[in-house]
Scaffold this motif. Sequence first.
Motif, PDB file in Angstrom:
ATOM      1  N   ALA A  44       6.199 -29.053  29.034  1.00 20.32           N
ATOM      2  CA  ALA A  44       5.441 -27.979  28.389  1.00 20.32           C
ATOM      3  C   ALA A  44       3.964 -28.353  28.297  1.00 20.32           C
ATOM      4  CB  ALA A  44       6.013 -27.690  27.006  1.00 20.32           C
ATOM      5  N   ARG A  49       2.368 -24.687  28.311  1.00 19.33           N
ATOM      6  CA  ARG A  49       3.238 -23.711  27.673  1.00 19.33           C
ATOM      7  C   ARG A  49       3.642 -24.202  26.284  1.00 19.33           C
ATOM      8  NH1 ARG A  49       4.049 -18.386  29.467  1.00 19.33           N
ATOM      9  NH2 ARG A  49       4.827 -18.329  31.599  1.00 19.33           N
ATOM     10  N   SER A  50       4.019 -23.262  25.437  1.00 18.39           N
ATOM     11  CA  SER A  50       4.444 -23.624  24.085  1.00 18.39           C
ATOM     12  C   SER A  50       5.860 -24.170  24.055  1.00 18.39           C
ATOM     13  CB  SER A  50       4.352 -22.398  23.162  1.00 18.39           C
ATOM     14  OG  SER A  50       3.026 -21.921  23.097  1.00 18.39           O
ATOM     15  N   HIS A  51       6.704 -23.698  24.975  1.00 18.82           N
ATOM     16  CA  HIS A  51       8.118 -24.069  24.939  1.00 18.82           C
ATOM     17  C   HIS A  51       8.644 -24.300  26.351  1.00 18.82           C
ATOM     18  CE1 HIS A  51       8.202 -22.753  20.745  1.00 18.82           C
ATOM     19  NE2 HIS A  51       7.530 -21.688  21.154  1.00 18.82           N
ATOM     20  N   ALA A 177       2.643 -21.444  34.324  1.00 19.21           N
ATOM     21  CA  ALA A 177       1.925 -20.977  33.140  1.00 19.21           C
ATOM     22  C   ALA A 177       1.783 -19.460  33.123  1.00 19.21           C
ATOM     23  CB  ALA A 177       0.540 -21.625  33.072  1.00 19.21           C
ATOM     24  N   THR A 202       8.055 -20.783  28.495  1.00 21.39           N
ATOM     25  CA  THR A 202       7.601 -19.566  27.843  1.00 21.39           C
ATOM     26  C   THR A 202       6.705 -19.927  26.669  1.00 21.39           C
ATOM     27  OG1 THR A 202       8.324 -17.492  26.778  1.00 21.39           O
ATOM     28  CG2 THR A 202       9.627 -19.466  26.332  1.00 21.39           C
ATOM     29  N   ASP A 203       5.922 -18.960  26.211  1.00 26.05           N
ATOM     30  CA  ASP A 203       5.130 -19.129  24.997  1.00 26.05           C
ATOM     31  C   ASP A 203       5.786 -18.439  23.808  1.00 26.05           C
ATOM     32  OD1 ASP A 203       3.069 -20.603  26.282  1.00 26.05           O
ATOM     33  OD2 ASP A 203       2.244 -18.736  27.076  1.00 26.05           O
ATOM     34  N   ASP A 204       6.943 -17.857  24.023  1.00 22.61           N
ATOM     35  CA  ASP A 204       7.645 -17.086  22.993  1.00 22.61           C
ATOM     36  C   ASP A 204       8.765 -17.930  22.391  1.00 22.61           C
ATOM     37  OD1 ASP A 204       9.461 -15.279  21.661  1.00 22.61           O
ATOM     38  OD2 ASP A 204       8.502 -13.622  22.750  1.00 22.61           O
TER      39      ASP A 204
END
Length: 378
Positions: A44, A49-51, A177, A202-204
């Motif tokens: 990540a 990315r966040s996740h 990304a 993902t960023d979610d």
Amino acid sequence: MTDRIYMSAPDVGELEEKYILDALRSGWIAPLGPDVDRFEQEMAERIGRSHAVALSSGTAALHLALLSQGVGPGAVVLTSTMTFAATANAVSYTGAEPFFIDCLPESGNMDPNLLEDALRTLTAAGERVGAIVPVDLLGKAVDYTAISEISQRYGVPLIADAAESLGAMHAGKPAGAWGDVAVISFNGNKIMTTSGGGMLLTDDAQIASRVRYLATQARMPVVHYEHADIGYNYRLSNLLAALGRAQLLRLDEMISRRREYRQQYKRLFDGVPGISVFGGASDADDNCWLTSILVDEENSGFSPAELGSALTSRNIESRPLWKPMHLQPVFRHARGLINGTSNRLFDQGLTLPSGSAMTQSSLGLVESTIGQFLDSRA
């Protein structure tokens, strides 16, 4: 007979051995564990990315990415025709319909203009488009600038199939990304490997949590085994994650070697009539996963299959570019927007040994075999 020279053999050594042995000795043999957690965090961070969720294959990541966007029966998914079957198969797993989009001649990647034409037609007909899934072919990122704008304008989720492009860039952002969700693959022949394996990015936070839940048989967080959804056995093992962590440390080095081999092929074919390095005119942002050439038989005087046979005679692996999905028997009834570009690339393309594990000596044999073949046809 010399040892076989593969297109992209795994590149592993002492560092990978150390990481796997450390994981083995830690006692974390069963799926999941501290190396999985660290691998996810490190990947990540690498991509921005966040996740990240480590999974058993890139195909599993594609399947869960589609489910995370609500794709299912009655939906149409617009995807590249120039790809490996896993992309289209994952769409079929959900019960949705794959709709194939042809490619740009210079890259083999999804043509944004054809994508927009297809979206316009399908939405005007009242069809539900569940997702857009472009594929980064052979390590070259698609035109995410254009495709992201189209997906946002039509309100359709974008799932980036970056299975082949880890380490590549587009517009200053890494492959993986882009999109609401992205997937990468760590199959044995990829730019880096965990033997098998893949990852969803993902960023979610809700998407990441849902994917982890579905990937572990949708087991509810209670002491006994309880399931409210159909789940999947899709998580990556701790041992394979340890291998991935070592490979990630070496990723830039491995990309550099593949790039060096790409440049040597460019020099080899420079000035040869009818032959060009596929995508070679604009590959500064590529990861150079595989190097392919295009053979225009009318100008070269020979076919890609004939050159491939010469390589085979010396125990050197080569193969055509991906056979487009719209030409595959299993998808013969699928719809698409096809202009013939992918057909031509399939007819003319030949992929050459490109792996970072290949030695200069092996590459020398490949080059001399090609040189002798070219001389025989001069």
